[in-house]
Design a protein around this motif. Structure first.
Motif, PDB file in Angstrom:
ATOM      1  N   ARG A   9       0.833  -1.287   0.112  1.00 17.90           N
ATOM      2  CA  ARG A   9      -0.044   0.151  -0.111  1.00 17.90           C
ATOM      3  C   ARG A   9       0.914   1.288  -0.196  1.00 17.90           C
ATOM      4  O   ARG A   9       1.715   1.435   0.884  1.00 17.90           O
ATOM      5  CB  ARG A   9      -1.183   0.083   1.239  1.00 17.90           C
ATOM      6  CG  ARG A   9      -1.967   0.802   1.173  1.00 17.90           C
ATOM      7  CD  ARG A   9      -3.017   0.528   2.207  1.00 17.90           C
ATOM      8  NE  ARG A   9      -2.402   0.493   3.580  1.00 17.90           N
ATOM      9  CZ  ARG A   9      -3.143   0.029   4.800  1.00 17.90           C
ATOM     10  NH1 ARG A   9      -4.267  -0.524   4.496  1.00 17.90           N
ATOM     11  NH2 ARG A   9      -2.528   0.050   5.751  1.00 17.90           N
ATOM     12  N   VAL A  10       0.699   1.950  -0.749  1.00 23.77           N
ATOM     13  CA  VAL A  10       1.364   3.382  -1.070  1.00 23.77           C
ATOM     14  C   VAL A  10       1.439   4.241   0.343  1.00 23.77           C
ATOM     15  O   VAL A  10       2.535   4.963   0.445  1.00 23.77           O
ATOM     16  CB  VAL A  10       1.088   4.058  -2.275  1.00 23.77           C
ATOM     17  CG1 VAL A  10       2.014   5.311  -2.495  1.00 23.77           C
ATOM     18  CG2 VAL A  10       1.573   3.335  -3.559  1.00 23.77           C
ATOM     19  N   GLN A  11       0.447   4.555   0.782  1.00 23.20           N
ATOM     20  CA  GLN A  11       0.310   5.439   1.813  1.00 23.20           C
ATOM     21  C   GLN A  11       1.208   5.272   3.006  1.00 23.20           C
ATOM     22  O   GLN A  11       1.495   6.185   3.750  1.00 23.20           O
ATOM     23  CB  GLN A  11      -1.353   5.731   2.567  1.00 23.20           C
ATOM     24  CG  GLN A  11      -1.748   4.551   2.980  1.00 23.20           C
ATOM     25  CD  GLN A  11      -3.201   4.490   3.468  1.00 23.20           C
ATOM     26  OE1 GLN A  11      -4.281   4.693   2.511  1.00 23.20           O
ATOM     27  NE2 GLN A  11      -3.563   4.151   4.594  1.00 23.20           N
ATOM     28  N   ASP A  12       1.346   3.888   3.438  1.00 22.28           N
ATOM     29  CA  ASP A  12       2.007   3.747   4.578  1.00 22.28           C
ATOM     30  C   ASP A  12       3.268   2.599   4.380  1.00 22.28           C
ATOM     31  O   ASP A  12       3.808   2.179   5.136  1.00 22.28           O
ATOM     32  CB  ASP A  12       1.166   3.046   5.663  1.00 22.28           C
ATOM     33  CG  ASP A  12       0.405   2.077   5.291  1.00 22.28           C
ATOM     34  OD1 ASP A  12       0.427   1.520   4.177  1.00 22.28           O
ATOM     35  OD2 ASP A  12      -0.517   1.445   6.096  1.00 22.28           O
ATOM     36  N   VAL A  69      -1.750   1.389  -4.781  1.00 21.97           N
ATOM     37  CA  VAL A  69      -1.100   0.290  -4.377  1.00 21.97           C
ATOM     38  C   VAL A  69       0.058   0.105  -5.389  1.00 21.97           C
ATOM     39  O   VAL A  69      -0.105   0.302  -6.678  1.00 21.97           O
ATOM     40  CB  VAL A  69      -2.240  -1.212  -4.600  1.00 21.97           C
ATOM     41  CG1 VAL A  69      -1.284  -2.222  -4.314  1.00 21.97           C
ATOM     42  CG2 VAL A  69      -3.305  -1.104  -3.666  1.00 21.97           C
ATOM     43  N   CYS A  70       1.332  -0.378  -4.770  1.00 22.98           N
ATOM     44  CA  CYS A  70       2.345  -0.691  -5.697  1.00 22.98           C
ATOM     45  C   CYS A  70       2.409  -1.979  -5.787  1.00 22.98           C
ATOM     46  O   CYS A  70       2.481  -2.727  -5.052  1.00 22.98           O
ATOM     47  CB  CYS A  70       3.631   0.125  -4.881  1.00 22.98           C
ATOM     48  SG  CYS A  70       5.016  -0.235  -5.904  1.00 22.98           S
ATOM     49  N   TYR A  99      -9.105  -7.864  -4.364  1.00 20.38           N
ATOM     50  CA  TYR A  99      -9.180  -7.525  -3.321  1.00 20.38           C
ATOM     51  C   TYR A  99      -9.134  -5.867  -3.091  1.00 20.38           C
ATOM     52  O   TYR A  99      -9.102  -5.061  -2.024  1.00 20.38           O
ATOM     53  CB  TYR A  99      -7.597  -7.832  -2.462  1.00 20.38           C
ATOM     54  CG  TYR A  99      -7.426  -9.259  -2.614  1.00 20.38           C
ATOM     55  CD1 TYR A  99      -8.035 -10.224  -1.784  1.00 20.38           C
ATOM     56  CD2 TYR A  99      -6.519  -9.785  -3.435  1.00 20.38           C
ATOM     57  CE1 TYR A  99      -7.829 -11.533  -1.882  1.00 20.38           C
ATOM     58  CE2 TYR A  99      -6.013 -11.123  -3.337  1.00 20.38           C
ATOM     59  CZ  TYR A  99      -6.780 -11.931  -2.546  1.00 20.38           C
ATOM     60  OH  TYR A  99      -6.565 -13.293  -2.665  1.00 20.38           O
ATOM     61  N   GLY A 100      -9.506  -5.300  -4.296  1.00 17.78           N
ATOM     62  CA  GLY A 100      -9.246  -3.724  -4.636  1.00 17.78           C
ATOM     63  C   GLY A 100      -9.978  -3.021  -3.700  1.00 17.78           C
ATOM     64  O   GLY A 100      -9.505  -2.085  -2.848  1.00 17.78           O
ATOM     65  N   ARG A 101     -11.309  -3.420  -3.212  1.00 17.04           N
ATOM     66  CA  ARG A 101     -12.040  -2.787  -2.134  1.00 17.04           C
ATOM     67  C   ARG A 101     -11.768  -2.889  -0.942  1.00 17.04           C
ATOM     68  O   ARG A 101     -12.232  -2.214   0.105  1.00 17.04           O
ATOM     69  CB  ARG A 101     -13.435  -3.010  -2.222  1.00 17.04           C
ATOM     70  CG  ARG A 101     -14.006  -2.571  -3.917  1.00 17.04           C
ATOM     71  CD  ARG A 101     -15.538  -3.087  -4.177  1.00 17.04           C
ATOM     72  NE  ARG A 101     -15.921  -2.690  -5.199  1.00 17.04           N
ATOM     73  CZ  ARG A 101     -17.302  -2.842  -5.744  1.00 17.04           C
ATOM     74  NH1 ARG A 101     -18.047  -3.313  -4.920  1.00 17.04           N
ATOM     75  NH2 ARG A 101     -17.537  -2.423  -6.795  1.00 17.04           N
TER      76      ARG A 101
END
Length: 215
Positions: A9-12, A69-70, A99-101
């Motif tokens: 996950r990009v944010q964290d 998402v990376c 799993y996108g959602r």
């Protein structure tokens, strides 16, 4: 050859899924590369380039970012870049479909570790770059991978520079290069005009000289 695949996950930088294997030919462990990938995820932000290649020794990371998402893969440098990004596109499409959602809701690392089953399947399909299917991918013009930014892992990790900053620097260098070419073209044009003007002046002076001294 595809050696390591990780999704985060990009944010964290939270790892969501991964698949790795030993390099059977040399017995090398990929743990060090996995640690580099985790540190790389921590450098990503919303302004990071959505597609990038990062050299690390004899290997190279390729990644793409889609919907926060990376998707990252480690390959040998000889593995075709276009094929690596086709593999990442494949992984991204399937992961998002499954799993996108739920990505934003999880807090435990490797929450979607069962996705390794699909990664292993896709990896087998993309291992042989010489297969007829992959030759068609390599010959297609759908992906312009030559424009994808290439960085060095030391520049990204050791210097503590965010990828978005490196991307900005690359863009600035590109802008400066374009401006330099424009200025050089302008100066060359001015120089040409000056030469033409000098020739015209000489011709006029010569004609005036002939008029007054011979007529």
């Amino acid at each position: 050859m595809v050696l390591l695949t990780m999704i985060a996950r990009v944010q964290d930088g939270l790892p969501l899924a991964a698949s790795m294997q030993e390099d059977e030919q040399s017995g090398r462990s990929l743990t060090d590369y996995q640690n580099q990938a985790k540190m790389l995820f921590k450098k990503l932000d919303d302004n990071s380039p959505i597609r990038c290649s990062i050299e690390t020794g004899s290997m190279i990371f390729h990644y793409l970012i889609d919907r926060t998402v990376c998707y990252l893969v480690l390959c040998e440098r000889t593995y075709p870049k276009k094929l690596a990004f086709a593999y990442l596109d494949d992984i991204q499409n399937e992961f998002y479909a499954q799993y996108g959602r739920r990505v934003s809701m999880v807090s435990r690392p490797y929450y979607f570790i069962e996705f390794d089953t699909y990664i292993q399947k896709a990896k087998k399909q993309y291992q042989d770059a010489r297969s007829r299917r992959h030759v068609n991918v390599l010959n297609s013009e759908l992906q312009d991978v030559q424009r994808i930014m290439v960085q060095n892992i030391d520049d990204v990790l050791a210097r503590g520079v965010a990828l978005s900053v490196l991307d900005d620097k690359a863009s600035n260098l590109s802008s400066l290069s374009k401006k330099y070419k424009q200025d050089a073209k302008y100066l060359n044009l001015r120089s040409t005009h000056a030469k033409i003007a000098a020739i015209v002046v000489i011709i006029i002076m010569f004609l005036v000289y002939i008029r007054y001294w011979w007529f």
